[in-house]
Scaffold this motif. Structure first.
Motif, PDB file in Angstrom:
ATOM      1  N   ASP A 159      48.780  32.430  32.527  1.00  0.00           N
ATOM      2  CA  ASP A 159      48.547  31.698  34.007  1.00  0.00           C
ATOM      3  C   ASP A 159      48.098  32.916  34.970  1.00  0.00           C
ATOM      4  N   GLY A 160      46.778  32.931  35.501  1.00  0.00           N
ATOM      5  CA  GLY A 160      46.621  33.843  36.369  1.00  0.00           C
ATOM      6  C   GLY A 160      46.181  35.280  35.825  1.00  0.00           C
ATOM      7  N   GLY A 161      44.794  35.750  35.762  1.00  0.00           N
ATOM      8  CA  GLY A 161      44.364  36.902  35.052  1.00  0.00           C
ATOM      9  C   GLY A 161      45.289  38.073  35.000  1.00  0.00           C
ATOM     10  N   LEU A 162      45.523  38.768  34.202  1.00  0.00           N
ATOM     11  CA  LEU A 162      46.306  40.108  34.337  1.00  0.00           C
ATOM     12  C   LEU A 162      45.578  41.293  35.189  1.00  0.00           C
ATOM     13  N   THR A 163      44.194  41.250  34.939  1.00  0.00           N
ATOM     14  CA  THR A 163      43.313  42.320  35.852  1.00  0.00           C
ATOM     15  C   THR A 163      43.323  41.870  37.108  1.00  0.00           C
ATOM     16  N   ALA A 164      43.574  40.300  37.302  1.00  0.00           N
ATOM     17  CA  ALA A 164      43.808  39.826  38.857  1.00  0.00           C
ATOM     18  C   ALA A 164      44.828  39.518  39.217  1.00  0.00           C
ATOM     19  N   LEU A 165      45.980  40.160  38.746  1.00  0.00           N
ATOM     20  CA  LEU A 165      47.170  40.218  39.329  1.00  0.00           C
ATOM     21  C   LEU A 165      47.121  40.764  40.707  1.00  0.00           C
ATOM     22  N   VAL A 169      36.788  45.700  42.684  1.00  0.00           N
ATOM     23  CA  VAL A 169      37.217  45.111  43.882  1.00  0.00           C
ATOM     24  C   VAL A 169      38.954  44.565  43.242  1.00  0.00           C
ATOM     25  N   SER A 170      38.833  44.443  41.821  1.00  0.00           N
ATOM     26  CA  SER A 170      40.187  43.913  41.201  1.00  0.00           C
ATOM     27  C   SER A 170      41.033  45.210  41.304  1.00  0.00           C
ATOM     28  N   VAL A 171      40.495  46.540  41.012  1.00  0.00           N
ATOM     29  CA  VAL A 171      41.292  47.508  41.300  1.00  0.00           C
ATOM     30  C   VAL A 171      41.834  47.892  42.666  1.00  0.00           C
ATOM     31  N   ALA A 172      40.905  47.680  43.642  1.00  0.00           N
ATOM     32  CA  ALA A 172      41.179  47.882  44.862  1.00  0.00           C
ATOM     33  C   ALA A 172      42.527  46.830  45.341  1.00  0.00           C
ATOM     34  N   ALA A 173      42.326  45.780  44.790  1.00  0.00           N
ATOM     35  CA  ALA A 173      43.416  44.788  45.307  1.00  0.00           C
ATOM     36  C   ALA A 173      44.638  45.165  44.457  1.00  0.00           C
TER      37      ALA A 173
END
Length: 363
Positions: A112-118, A12-16
């Protein structure tokens, strides 16, 4: 509402991330049109070389105000997301880019805020807030009287709604790819509930900022250029519209408001941020209450000399945090302005030289 690494699974992180990249690409094309201005618009009169720094300033201002966590409930704080403010001031596409630049700076420099969650953060904090807020803002202006109070009122409502909308978008992503088995209904209720309170703070900040710009340069509020009645003076018993520009073909330079805005951002990030609430924000509080905070992973940039908004080599907390804030504002305004200038230059090159003209509707 910065989502850390580990909350959302890899697929889902990749799709986002793919969705965010697509949104940024579309926004770059849309921003060229917003920054250059359609015929007759103030942006074109000002000149795109002047609107790009203004957009960079908006990004820097959002960065600064995001450092000012305010209390919303016992042990919980909130901060500006900024999508509504940016979309109303500089346009929805440029607004998405403004928030994306802020998130990139926060992730790379301040952990602040994950890199994989960017990608997740760009979608929920940039795309959702800008789209929801600008759509509601324009819908309200279409039915409200053509007064400046209508603009500030619409800005308040749009910003207020955009924050719980962002919270709902996070919950949707968590329902699809959350790394902990938590009842989604309880997550949704908790996220939307606390972010409605945060939305009130967001709405107040947005309304005050938009109102301040309207008071001095209404032509610089992108979302209301065609809705604000011009200032009128009574001359010889009749009301006469006053143009916001000086006599002559060249409009007033926005340099003063740019300098004032930059000074405000530096003061907020470099000084006022010291007094911000230290309580966890809405997402952090919900994650702790529902038990999925344990899935948060250490940030890849945790070793950054500016991690956690402090300068590593400075022991004085006030000076360290203030200097980090100033550095963040400076980096954001420089990089943001550079991106927006590049967008404008690409549009110009597409319309001149040996390149084929770019239709305005597709730019």
């Amino acid at each position: 509402m910065h989502v850390p690494d580990g909350f959302i699974d890899t697929p889902v992180s990749v799709a986002a991330g793919v969705a965010a990249a697509g949104a940024v690409a579309v926004s770059l094309r849309g921003a060229r049109r917003e920054l250059a201005g359609a015929p007759g618009q103030a942006a074109q009169l000002l000149g795109a070389e002047r609107t790009a720094p203004l957009a960079g300033l908006v990004a820097a201002f959002v960065f600064a105000v995001q450092m000012l966590n305010f209390p919303v409930a016992a042990g919980t704080s909130g901060h500006l997301l900024g999508g509504a403010l940016a979309a109303i001031l500089v346009g929805p596409y440029t607004g998405v880019l403004c928030v994306s630049v802020v998130l990139l700076m926060q992730g790379l420099l301040f952990a602040d805020g994950g890199l994989t969650a960017l990608g997740v953060n760009v979608v929920i904090m940039g795309v959702v807030t800008a789209a929801v807020a600008y759509g509601l803002f324009r819908a309200l202006l279409a039915v409200l009287p053509r007064r400046r109070s209508s603009v500030t009122g619409a800005a308040f409502a749009a910003a207020l709604v955009s924050v719980p909308a962002s919270a709902a978008a996070f919950t949707l992503l968590y329902a699809i790819g959350g790394t902990t088995d938590v009842p989604i209904g309880t997550v949704l209720a908790a996220m939307v509930g606390v972010h409605v309170l945060i939305g009130i703070g967001e709405a107040l900040i947005t309304m005050v900022t938009v109102g301040a710009v309207l008071a001095v340069r209404p032509d610089l509020v992108y979302g209301a250029r065609d809705r604000v009645e011009p200032l009128r003076l009574k001359v010889g018993g009749e009301f006469v519209a006053v143009t916001p520009h000086r006599a002559g073909p060249a409009p007033r330079s926005p340099r003063r408001i740019w300098l004032a805005g930059l000074a405000a951002a530096l003061v907020l990030a470099g000084g006022v941020s010291f007094y911000a609430s230290a309580s966890p924000d809405g997402l952090e509080r919900v994650a702790a209450d529902k038990g999925f905070d344990k899935k948060a992973e250490e940030h890849a940039a945790a070793g950054s000399p500016l991690a956690d908004y402090g300068v590593e080599s400075i022991t004085d907390t006030r000076i360290s945090g203030g200097l980090a804030g100033v550095i963040g504002v400076g980096a954001t305004v420089v990089i943001g302005t550079g991106i927006f200038r590049l967008a404008v230059l690409r549009r110009r090159r597409g319309r001149s030289g040996g390149d084929a003209p770019v239709p305005a509707d597709n730019a």
